[in-house]
Design a protein around this motif. Sequence first.
Motif: not given
Length: 94
Positions: A38-39, A54-58, A65, A90, A92
């Motif tokens: 997820k991150t 930093n990675y955020t996977q929704n 993006s 960042e 996403t």
Amino acid sequence: WITGTCAWILRGVVEFMLGIQADYDGLRINPAMPSEWKTASAHRIFRDCIYDINYTQNSYNGEVSITVDGEAIEGNLLPLFTDGKAHKVEVTIG
């Protein structure tokens, strides 16, 4: 018999899973993270500049993006900075 194994694992994670790939024009971000992640984050020095990524996977739909220092960028090529400073990236996914 294990000479180089750590380096290849690091390269596999950084270049292929996180998708941080050095290019002539700059750093390209093309992540292929497992859906369970997820991150994630990475600290990359490239041409005398620091990129804190930093990675955020929704969701796992392939849409990515990217913002650099709070500004959205078009595509996946990070700007090439020559100021020698740290830049916050960042990413996403989904």
